[in-house]
Design a protein around this motif. Structure first.
Motif, mmCIF file in Angstrom:
data_model
loop_
_atom_site.group_PDB
_atom_site.id
_atom_site.type_symbol
_atom_site.label_atom_id
_atom_site.label_comp_id
_atom_site.label_asym_id
_atom_site.label_seq_id
_atom_site.Cartn_x
_atom_site.Cartn_y
_atom_site.Cartn_z
ATOM 1 N N THR A 34 -16.053 89.702 35.503
ATOM 2 C CA THR A 34 -16.887 88.779 36.261
ATOM 3 C C THR A 34 -15.961 87.756 36.884
ATOM 4 O O THR A 34 -14.874 87.469 36.360
ATOM 5 N N MET A 36 -15.744 83.846 38.885
ATOM 6 C CA MET A 36 -16.485 82.587 38.983
ATOM 7 C C MET A 36 -15.638 81.493 39.610
ATOM 8 O O MET A 36 -14.409 81.545 39.582
ATOM 9 N N ARG A 46 -23.498 80.064 34.338
ATOM 10 C CA ARG A 46 -22.687 80.425 33.166
ATOM 11 C C ARG A 46 -23.350 81.496 32.303
ATOM 12 O O ARG A 46 -22.719 82.499 31.940
ATOM 13 N N HIS A 49 -23.205 84.930 33.804
ATOM 14 C CA HIS A 49 -21.878 85.538 33.644
ATOM 15 C C HIS A 49 -21.712 86.102 32.237
ATOM 16 O O HIS A 49 -21.237 87.233 32.052
ATOM 17 N N ARG A 52 -23.832 89.180 31.734
ATOM 18 C CA ARG A 52 -23.232 90.318 32.437
ATOM 19 C C ARG A 52 -22.110 90.923 31.598
ATOM 20 O O ARG A 52 -22.032 92.150 31.432
ATOM 21 N N LEU A 53 -21.233 90.082 31.076
ATOM 22 C CA LEU A 53 -20.107 90.578 30.281
ATOM 23 C C LEU A 53 -20.584 91.276 29.012
ATOM 24 O O LEU A 53 -20.061 92.329 28.632
ATOM 25 N N ARG A 87 -11.366 84.687 36.523
ATOM 26 C CA ARG A 87 -11.933 86.013 36.296
ATOM 27 C C ARG A 87 -11.772 86.362 34.818
ATOM 28 O O ARG A 87 -10.757 86.014 34.198
ATOM 29 N N LYS A 131 -19.923 95.510 37.478
ATOM 30 C CA LYS A 131 -18.824 94.950 38.278
ATOM 31 C C LYS A 131 -17.523 95.341 37.605
ATOM 32 O O LYS A 131 -17.247 94.949 36.472
ATOM 33 N N ILE A 189 -23.881 87.284 40.965
ATOM 34 C CA ILE A 189 -24.372 86.069 40.337
ATOM 35 C C ILE A 189 -24.958 85.125 41.377
ATOM 36 O O ILE A 189 -26.016 84.520 41.154
ATOM 37 N N SER A 221 -19.086 85.561 44.832
ATOM 38 C CA SER A 221 -18.735 84.511 43.878
ATOM 39 C C SER A 221 -18.169 83.271 44.554
ATOM 40 O O SER A 221 -18.134 82.203 43.949
#
Length: 257
Positions: A34, A36, A46, A49, A52-53, A87, A131, A189, A221
């Motif tokens: 991800t 940011m 936040r 993110h 997602r991870l 990242r 991603k 995001i 991003s």
């Protein structure tokens, strides 16, 4: 650290990466990441993110990724840097007992607000909802678009179905609603933050439909930017629309890492 100062930090599981380690690590592209923008030690979205991870780690490796660990690793890599592009890469090399988390920290970036031109290409990413690094196909087409005088490639599925940009999401304005293409694509995001804050709908968009839309914009991003053309189809750069997008984005809170 001065805003103009060039810097780069790479840490793997909280430890400084040896000079060769990132290069070797990059050769294994089975993983995800991800990206940011951090300002004042805070980031928009936040929890998105972190979710997602975690979800991608579960899908690829069968185990979750603790969000507090990710936050700790980000803070460690940032050190006394408050504004940055960061990242978080996740892999699980054979023999490791847990996920390997690589954090990179570089100078902050913003999306150029000038109008962008897109070149449509027939290409759809595999497993687009994750991603991940190593996207040769999309980068090949992005470079081809840039050589042709465009700023971004617009990926399309069979039948000219619009999916996403090579490194962006795209949205169209029909005069009433922001239309996000209903197609297999990464939920960026910035898109995830803007969609509920704008009068949004999702529906299929094809290349044949493009002339029915007045305006368009892209997100990633780094932020967002208007689109002034896709192939030979011109779009109006609608200052009022972009003002609404900017206002919606400004309502997003910055979360402490």
């Amino acid at each position: 650290m001065a805003p103009s100062e060039v810097f780069e930090v790479i840490e793997i599981n909280g430890e400084p990466a040896a000079e060769a380690a990132p290069r070797v690590h990059a050769l294994t592209n089975y993983g995800h990441f991800t990206a940011m923008q951090i300002r004042g030690g805070r980031v928009r979205g936040r929890d998105l993110h972190l979710a997602r991870l975690d979800s991608a780690t579960r899908e690829l490796f069968g185990a979750g990724l603790d969000g507090e660990r990710v936050r700790e690793l980000l803070r460690h890599a940032l050190g006394d840097v408050s504004d940055a592009s960061a990242r978080v890469y996740v892999s699980w090399p054979e023999g490791d007992k847990g996920a390997r988390v690589t954090v990179t920290v570089r100078p902050p970036q913003t999306k150029a607000g000038r109008p962008h031109g897109l070149m449509s290409v027939p290409y759809a990413r595999e497993v687009p909802h994750i991603k991940r690094p190593g996207g040769f196909g999309q980068m090949y087409r992005l470079r081809a678009a840039e050589r042709a005088g465009f700023d971004e490639a617009l990926l399309t599925a069979p039948g000219g179905l619009v999916t996403e940009g090579a490194i962006t999401n795209i949205a169209f304005w029909d005069g009433t609603s922001v239309v996000w293409p209903q197609a297999p694509a990464l939920l960026g995001i910035t898109m995830a933050l803007l969609e509920p804050r704008l009068p949004s709908v999702r529906r299929p968009v094809t290349l044949a439909d493009l002339r029915s839309y007045a305006s368009a914009f892209i997100t990633n991003s780094r932020g967002f930017a208007p689109v002034d053309r896709i192939d030979d189809v011109a779009f109006t750069v609608d200052a009022e629309l972009m003002g609404r997008v900017a206002a919606a984005y400004e309502t997003v809170e910055w979360d402490v890492l």
